[in-house]
Write a protein that holds these residues in place. Structure first.
Motif, PDB file in Angstrom:
ATOM      1  N   ALA A 164      -7.158   8.792   4.305  1.00  0.00           N
ATOM      2  CA  ALA A 164      -6.463   8.034   3.270  1.00  0.00           C
ATOM      3  C   ALA A 164      -5.025   8.515   3.206  1.00  0.00           C
ATOM      4  O   ALA A 164      -4.724   9.661   3.539  1.00  0.00           O
ATOM      5  N   PHE A 165      -4.138   7.615   2.759  1.00  0.00           N
ATOM      6  CA  PHE A 165      -2.762   8.045   2.534  1.00  0.00           C
ATOM      7  C   PHE A 165      -2.182   7.317   1.331  1.00  0.00           C
ATOM      8  O   PHE A 165      -2.626   6.234   0.955  1.00  0.00           O
ATOM      9  N   ASP A 213       6.766  15.305  -0.232  1.00  0.00           N
ATOM     10  CA  ASP A 213       5.621  15.162  -1.122  1.00  0.00           C
ATOM     11  C   ASP A 213       5.421  13.715  -1.577  1.00  0.00           C
ATOM     12  O   ASP A 213       4.413  13.408  -2.226  1.00  0.00           O
ATOM     13  N   ARG A 214       6.354  12.843  -1.264  1.00  0.00           N
ATOM     14  CA  ARG A 214       6.148  11.433  -1.569  1.00  0.00           C
ATOM     15  C   ARG A 214       5.002  10.839  -0.745  1.00  0.00           C
ATOM     16  O   ARG A 214       4.450   9.797  -1.103  1.00  0.00           O
ATOM     17  N   ALA A 239       6.026  13.868   6.765  1.00  0.00           N
ATOM     18  CA  ALA A 239       6.509  12.516   7.066  1.00  0.00           C
ATOM     19  C   ALA A 239       8.022  12.476   6.902  1.00  0.00           C
ATOM     20  O   ALA A 239       8.584  13.121   6.011  1.00  0.00           O
ATOM     21  N   VAL A 240       8.693  11.733   7.787  1.00  0.00           N
ATOM     22  CA  VAL A 240      10.154  11.660   7.728  1.00  0.00           C
ATOM     23  C   VAL A 240      10.647  10.327   7.183  1.00  0.00           C
ATOM     24  O   VAL A 240      11.771  10.233   6.681  1.00  0.00           O
ATOM     25  N   ALA A 241       9.844   9.285   7.294  1.00  0.00           N
ATOM     26  CA  ALA A 241      10.284   7.980   6.828  1.00  0.00           C
ATOM     27  C   ALA A 241       9.071   7.090   6.592  1.00  0.00           C
ATOM     28  O   ALA A 241       7.988   7.329   7.132  1.00  0.00           O
ATOM     29  N   ALA A 242       9.288   6.067   5.785  1.00  0.00           N
ATOM     30  CA  ALA A 242       8.285   5.024   5.574  1.00  0.00           C
ATOM     31  C   ALA A 242       8.998   3.679   5.675  1.00  0.00           C
ATOM     32  O   ALA A 242      10.202   3.585   5.436  1.00  0.00           O
ATOM     33  N   TRP A 243       8.251   2.680   6.052  1.00  0.00           N
ATOM     34  CA  TRP A 243       8.822   1.338   6.146  1.00  0.00           C
ATOM     35  C   TRP A 243       7.794   0.325   5.673  1.00  0.00           C
ATOM     36  O   TRP A 243       6.589   0.517   5.828  1.00  0.00           O
ATOM     37  N   THR A 244       8.295  -0.729   5.045  1.00  0.00           N
ATOM     38  CA  THR A 244       7.412  -1.730   4.460  1.00  0.00           C
ATOM     39  C   THR A 244       7.905  -3.128   4.810  1.00  0.00           C
ATOM     40  O   THR A 244       9.080  -3.343   5.099  1.00  0.00           O
TER      41      THR A 244
END
Length: 262
Positions: A164-165, A213-214, A239-244
């Motif tokens: 899960a994330f 921690d996000r 984690a270094v980045a997220a994209w949506t």
């Protein structure tokens, strides 16, 4: 050069009626990642960004309309950014921010699919036969941003029995980026490398993380192959980045009102 056959009864291209997705990227030690990639895709090599490999975990919820109705699919891809062996010199040397911003135009820098977990039998069959995806059944519990729900930018995805994330993106600035076409790699049972381009017609939103921690990623069952590979590749790397990406609504049913003339 011949094209791979299109397995019946499927048609290509496959058109998405709506797409909602979130991806999380990790920069990791390339050697453990290279060993995992070699098991699944011997024709690929790890792409490196300043000496690091990029593992990407990508959840998708999508809708497709067919002649006899519609279908909804949820899936998670566990990917490693890769390039075909022998073609490394044809890809520009990029930093991770360059890659995440869609700078590469070679079409060779793509996602080597290591595991694709999916809740739709037809999508599993199509992904396996058409794109040589390592795709198998899973179930999901998801909480995601929606115009039909409370205002939030947090995504929570539980691939039940595996991992899960949660991506807490509230208050974090986003940059519109366009990286289409996205090249997805698969390897057939005969060992041939397939490259399948996917075009997303609008920009996605890229979030460079100000606090690791996000993002939380929790392994549920360490004995499953997908969790073993995730643990091997990511380890303790943040984690270094997220994209949506979320499809724009096409209609809205508004609040009713009392008609005073009746």
């Amino acid at each position: 050069m011949t094209l791979p056959p299109v397995a019946e009864p499927f048609l290509l291209p496959f058109h998405y009626g709506a797409l909602h997705q979130v991806g999380i990227d990790y920069l990791v030690d390339p050697e453990p990642a290279r060993a995992v990639l070699a098991k699944r895709h011997p024709g690929l090599d790890v792409a490196e960004f300043d000496g690091r490999a990029c593992v990407s975990v990508n959840f998708q919820l999508y809708f497709a309309q067919y002649q006899n109705g519609g279908g909804i699919t949820q899936e998670i891809e566990v990917n490693l950014v890769a390039v075909p062996r022998g073609a490394q010199d044809r890809v520009s040397s990029l930093t991770y921010p360059d890659y995440a911003s869609g700078v590469d135009t070679s079409g060779l820098l793509g996602i080597g699919r290591l595991h694709v977990l999916c809740d739709n039998d037809i999508a599993i069959r199509a992904g396996t036969l058409l794109f040589a995806e390592p795709k198998y059944p899973a179930r999901f519990e998801v909480s995601m941003p929606s115009l039909n729900g409370p205002a939030t930018s947090t995504w929570s995805v539980d691939c039940l029995g595996h991992f899960a994330f949660t991506a807490r993106l509230d208050g974090l600035p986003a940059t519109p980026v366009h990286s289409a076409p996205i090249t997805g790699y698969g390897t057939t049972e005969e060992g041939r490398l397939l490259a399948g381009p996917m075009n997303v017609y609008q920009p996605c939103q890229l979030y460079h993380l100000d606090d690791p921690d996000r993002i939380t990623l929790t392994v549920t069952d360490p004995s499953t192959e997908v969790c073993t590979d995730l643990t091997t590749m990511i380890g303790t790397a943040p984690a270094v980045a997220a994209w949506t990406f979320q499809s724009t609504p096409v209609a809205a049913h508004n609040r009713p009102y009392y008609q005073p003339f009746a």
